[in-house]
Design a protein around this motif. Sequence first.
Motif, PDB file in Angstrom:
ATOM      1  N   LEU A 134      -2.685  -8.415 -45.566  1.00 41.77           N
ATOM      2  CA  LEU A 134      -2.316  -8.048 -44.202  1.00 41.77           C
ATOM      3  C   LEU A 134      -2.144  -6.535 -44.093  1.00 41.77           C
ATOM      4  O   LEU A 134      -1.503  -5.919 -44.949  1.00 41.77           O
ATOM      5  CB  LEU A 134      -1.016  -8.731 -43.793  1.00 41.77           C
ATOM      6  CG  LEU A 134      -1.016 -10.252 -43.700  1.00 41.77           C
ATOM      7  CD1 LEU A 134       0.378 -10.766 -43.373  1.00 41.77           C
ATOM      8  CD2 LEU A 134      -2.002 -10.724 -42.653  1.00 41.77           C
ATOM      9  N   LEU A 183      10.120  -8.688 -43.323  1.00 39.77           N
ATOM     10  CA  LEU A 183       8.924  -9.410 -43.729  1.00 39.77           C
ATOM     11  C   LEU A 183       8.453  -8.996 -45.108  1.00 39.77           C
ATOM     12  O   LEU A 183       8.405  -7.808 -45.413  1.00 39.77           O
ATOM     13  CB  LEU A 183       7.819  -9.131 -42.697  1.00 39.77           C
ATOM     14  CG  LEU A 183       6.641 -10.068 -42.725  1.00 39.77           C
ATOM     15  CD1 LEU A 183       6.835 -11.124 -41.648  1.00 39.77           C
ATOM     16  CD2 LEU A 183       5.381  -9.294 -42.431  1.00 39.77           C
ATOM     17  N   ASP A 217      -0.687  -3.030 -42.312  1.00 43.65           N
ATOM     18  CA  ASP A 217       0.643  -2.683 -41.800  1.00 43.65           C
ATOM     19  C   ASP A 217       0.770  -3.074 -40.330  1.00 43.65           C
ATOM     20  O   ASP A 217       1.817  -3.566 -39.894  1.00 43.65           O
ATOM     21  CB  ASP A 217       0.917  -1.184 -41.975  1.00 43.65           C
ATOM     22  CG  ASP A 217       1.154  -0.811 -43.428  1.00 43.65           C
ATOM     23  OD1 ASP A 217       1.468  -1.717 -44.235  1.00 43.65           O
ATOM     24  OD2 ASP A 217       1.033   0.386 -43.763  1.00 43.65           O
ATOM     25  N   ALA A 234       5.096  -9.749 -47.446  1.00 50.08           N
ATOM     26  CA  ALA A 234       3.766 -10.357 -47.414  1.00 50.08           C
ATOM     27  C   ALA A 234       3.153 -10.400 -48.806  1.00 50.08           C
ATOM     28  O   ALA A 234       3.333  -9.496 -49.611  1.00 50.08           O
ATOM     29  CB  ALA A 234       2.862  -9.582 -46.469  1.00 50.08           C
ATOM     30  N   GLN A 238       1.257  -6.795 -40.046  1.00 52.26           N
ATOM     31  CA  GLN A 238       2.611  -7.152 -40.457  1.00 52.26           C
ATOM     32  C   GLN A 238       3.615  -6.819 -39.361  1.00 52.26           C
ATOM     33  O   GLN A 238       4.530  -7.602 -39.085  1.00 52.26           O
ATOM     34  CB  GLN A 238       2.982  -6.434 -41.755  1.00 52.26           C
ATOM     35  CG  GLN A 238       2.277  -6.990 -42.966  1.00 52.26           C
ATOM     36  CD  GLN A 238       2.710  -6.327 -44.257  1.00 52.26           C
ATOM     37  OE1 GLN A 238       3.866  -5.940 -44.405  1.00 52.26           O
ATOM     38  NE2 GLN A 238       1.789  -6.196 -45.206  1.00 52.26           N
TER      39      GLN A 238
END
Length: 178
Positions: free
Chosen positions: A118, A140, A120, A142, A123
């Motif tokens: 993912l 978060l 930035d 990831a 996200q």
Amino acid sequence: MAELRTLARPYAKAAFKAAQEHEQLAEWSQVLTIAGQVTANKSIRQLLANPGLEEQKKAELILEVAEDGVTEQVRNFFAVLAENRRLTLLPEISALFNTYRADLERTVDIEVTAAFELTDEQQQKLAQALSTKLERKVSLAASMDKSLIGGAIIRTGDLVIDASVRGKLTKLADALGS
């Protein structure tokens, strides 16, 4: 596991109440997290099970690792745990304490496992959407798992959102099989 949580709950609530009253949530959280990690170690668990070592000495050994943020209230809390032979509950107490703190501060930690890396921007958009949906500040983390084929799996606490291709194929196979 559930019975450990049941045993740990009154201690976690007491610690949380004391931390709130003295406005020391961060300090207590830090000490309990470190103590929980220490007591989760297999070697330390064996030491805690040693009947030849005084309970108060066991508490002091754990507190030595978490030097910073150890107030008199924290020492008293650990003394009560030691007196009641509950030092082995520290990992559960720590987890519950941090859950209570997150509820109070309206924050949530979310793990996202995606089939691809993912960006930035992705996200941030996902964190913003989840923040709106959950009505909390989102932190978060990831990671990537190519075996998902496509999509993502989102986890926080006991909430799991499986939007992966692998998950959808599994559901389809189950539906066709029954």
